[in-house]
Design a protein around this motif. Structure first.
Motif, PDB file in Angstrom:
ATOM      1  N   ILE A   1      -6.714 -26.171  42.586  1.00 24.70           N
ATOM      2  CA  ILE A   1      -7.072 -27.566  42.823  1.00 24.70           C
ATOM      3  C   ILE A   1      -8.526 -27.591  43.259  1.00 24.70           C
ATOM      4  N   ALA A   2      -9.320 -28.461  42.639  1.00 27.82           N
ATOM      5  CA  ALA A   2     -10.739 -28.522  42.967  1.00 27.82           C
ATOM      6  C   ALA A   2     -11.243 -29.963  42.986  1.00 27.82           C
TER       7      ALA A   2
ATOM      8  N   LEU B 250      -9.856 -35.003  42.759  1.00 29.91           N
ATOM      9  CA  LEU B 250      -9.199 -33.706  42.845  1.00 29.91           C
ATOM     10  C   LEU B 250      -8.433 -33.459  41.554  1.00 29.91           C
ATOM     11  N   ARG B 251      -8.728 -32.349  40.893  1.00 29.80           N
ATOM     12  CA  ARG B 251      -8.116 -32.029  39.602  1.00 29.80           C
ATOM     13  C   ARG B 251      -7.563 -30.612  39.595  1.00 29.80           C
TER      14      ARG B 251
ATOM     15  N   ARG C 223       4.252 -26.285  40.390  1.00 30.21           N
ATOM     16  CA  ARG C 223       4.512 -25.846  39.024  1.00 30.21           C
ATOM     17  C   ARG C 223       3.336 -26.253  38.141  1.00 30.21           C
ATOM     18  N   GLN C 224       3.247 -25.633  36.999  1.00 28.35           N
ATOM     19  CA  GLN C 224       2.106 -25.854  36.112  1.00 28.35           C
ATOM     20  C   GLN C 224       2.077 -27.280  35.583  1.00 28.35           C
ATOM     21  N   VAL C 225       0.856 -27.837  35.541  1.00 28.28           N
ATOM     22  CA  VAL C 225       0.612 -29.152  34.935  1.00 28.28           C
ATOM     23  C   VAL C 225      -0.585 -29.002  34.011  1.00 28.28           C
ATOM     24  N   PRO C 226      -0.828 -29.976  33.127  1.00 29.17           N
ATOM     25  CA  PRO C 226      -1.975 -29.866  32.220  1.00 29.17           C
ATOM     26  C   PRO C 226      -3.293 -29.785  32.988  1.00 29.17           C
ATOM     27  N   ASN C 227      -4.190 -28.948  32.476  1.00 29.71           N
ATOM     28  CA  ASN C 227      -5.530 -28.858  33.068  1.00 29.71           C
ATOM     29  C   ASN C 227      -6.191 -30.220  33.056  1.00 29.71           C
ATOM     30  N   GLY C 228      -6.852 -30.545  34.151  1.00 30.95           N
ATOM     31  CA  GLY C 228      -7.536 -31.817  34.277  1.00 30.95           C
ATOM     32  C   GLY C 228      -6.694 -32.901  34.929  1.00 30.95           C
ATOM     33  N   THR C 229      -5.406 -32.604  35.198  1.00 30.46           N
ATOM     34  CA  THR C 229      -4.559 -33.605  35.851  1.00 30.46           C
ATOM     35  C   THR C 229      -5.145 -33.949  37.210  1.00 30.46           C
ATOM     36  N   LYS C 230      -5.184 -35.271  37.492  1.00 29.22           N
ATOM     37  CA  LYS C 230      -5.776 -35.765  38.743  1.00 29.22           C
ATOM     38  C   LYS C 230      -4.712 -35.878  39.819  1.00 29.22           C
ATOM     39  N   LEU C 231      -5.064 -35.496  41.050  1.00 31.61           N
ATOM     40  CA  LEU C 231      -4.169 -35.672  42.186  1.00 31.61           C
ATOM     41  C   LEU C 231      -3.970 -37.151  42.433  1.00 31.61           C
ATOM     42  N   MET C 232      -2.732 -37.564  42.591  1.00 31.73           N
ATOM     43  CA  MET C 232      -2.409 -38.968  42.801  1.00 31.73           C
ATOM     44  C   MET C 232      -1.952 -39.174  44.242  1.00 31.73           C
TER      45      MET C 232
ATOM     46  N   PRO D 155     -19.105 -12.632  51.012  1.00 32.09           N
ATOM     47  CA  PRO D 155     -18.408 -12.161  49.806  1.00 32.09           C
ATOM     48  C   PRO D 155     -17.742 -13.318  49.055  1.00 32.09           C
ATOM     49  N   ALA D 156     -17.999 -13.372  47.742  1.00 34.70           N
ATOM     50  CA  ALA D 156     -17.500 -14.481  46.926  1.00 34.70           C
ATOM     51  C   ALA D 156     -17.354 -14.030  45.478  1.00 34.70           C
ATOM     52  N   TYR D 157     -16.599 -14.823  44.738  1.00 35.18           N
ATOM     53  CA  TYR D 157     -16.501 -14.672  43.290  1.00 35.18           C
ATOM     54  C   TYR D 157     -17.156 -15.871  42.628  1.00 35.18           C
ATOM     55  N   GLN D 158     -17.603 -15.667  41.395  1.00 40.28           N
ATOM     56  CA  GLN D 158     -18.001 -16.767  40.519  1.00 40.28           C
ATOM     57  C   GLN D 158     -16.816 -17.023  39.586  1.00 40.28           C
ATOM     58  N   LEU D 159     -16.383 -18.274  39.525  1.00 36.81           N
ATOM     59  CA  LEU D 159     -15.229 -18.635  38.715  1.00 36.81           C
ATOM     60  C   LEU D 159     -15.634 -19.566  37.581  1.00 36.81           C
ATOM     61  N   CYS D 160     -15.032 -19.395  36.424  1.00 31.81           N
ATOM     62  CA  CYS D 160     -15.110 -20.361  35.329  1.00 31.81           C
ATOM     63  C   CYS D 160     -13.712 -20.964  35.219  1.00 31.81           C
ATOM     64  N   ILE D 161     -13.635 -22.303  35.321  1.00 31.72           N
ATOM     65  CA  ILE D 161     -12.353 -22.980  35.428  1.00 31.72           C
ATOM     66  C   ILE D 161     -12.234 -24.050  34.350  1.00 31.72           C
ATOM     67  N   ASP D 162     -11.121 -24.034  33.628  1.00 28.68           N
ATOM     68  CA  ASP D 162     -10.864 -25.003  32.557  1.00 28.68           C
ATOM     69  C   ASP D 162     -10.182 -26.234  33.152  1.00 28.68           C
ATOM     70  N   PHE D 163     -10.856 -27.383  33.053  1.00 26.74           N
ATOM     71  CA  PHE D 163     -10.316 -28.653  33.530  1.00 26.74           C
ATOM     72  C   PHE D 163      -9.942 -29.570  32.367  1.00 26.74           C
ATOM     73  N   GLY D 164      -9.479 -29.010  31.278  1.00 26.49           N
ATOM     74  CA  GLY D 164      -9.026 -29.813  30.139  1.00 26.49           C
ATOM     75  C   GLY D 164     -10.153 -30.644  29.566  1.00 26.49           C
ATOM     76  N   GLU D 165      -9.922 -31.958  29.437  1.00 30.93           N
ATOM     77  CA  GLU D 165     -10.920 -32.831  28.809  1.00 30.93           C
ATOM     78  C   GLU D 165     -12.223 -32.922  29.616  1.00 30.93           C
ATOM     79  N   LEU D 166     -12.212 -32.515  30.887  1.00 37.49           N
ATOM     80  CA  LEU D 166     -13.452 -32.485  31.684  1.00 37.49           C
ATOM     81  C   LEU D 166     -14.318 -31.287  31.315  1.00 37.49           C
TER      82      LEU D 166
END
Length: 112
Positions: free
Chosen positions: A67-68, A15-16, A103-112, A32-43
């Motif tokens: 969260i995805a 989960l990132r 709150r905001q965290v860096p893109n690509g942060t993994k759920l711990m 009904p749906a959207y297509q999303l482009c999502i930035d996961f940092g280094e991923l």
């Protein structure tokens, strides 16, 4: 209640946090749906189809962190290849409310 899992089982779910960069209508989707482009940092940038049109307008999603699950196999939905699963919870009508972070965290942060 679902079956109990082990810590090892949970550790397999990646989960990132990612930031939505682009949102497009998805007229070929069955629901009904959207297509999303999502930035996961280094991923990198991954695409997802999300049935979130009831509670969210396209212009309000850009820049939002979500969260995805990023380690599912790709899934074809109509003519679109979904590369991750955006998480959320159904409301009383079954419409999806996005999972979010406090709150905001860096893109690509993994759920711990």
């Amino acid at each position: 209640m679902a079956d109990l899992i082990t810590w090892g089982d949970f550790g397999k779910v990646d989960l990132r946090v990612g930031t939505i960069l682009e949102v497009m209508d998805f007229p070929k989707a069955r629901k009904p749906a959207y297509q999303l482009c999502i930035d996961f940092g280094e991923l990198g940038v991954l695409k997802s189809s999300a049935q979130i049109t009831v509670h969210y307008k396209k212009e309000n999603l850009v820049g939002r962190q979500i969260i995805a699950v990023v380690n599912f196999p790709k899934k074809q939905i109509a003519d679109f290849m979904s590369e991750c699963l955006v998480t959320g919870f159904p409301d009383e009508n079954g419409d999806i409310v996005l999972s979010s972070i406090e709150r905001q965290v860096p893109n690509g942060t993994k759920l711990m």
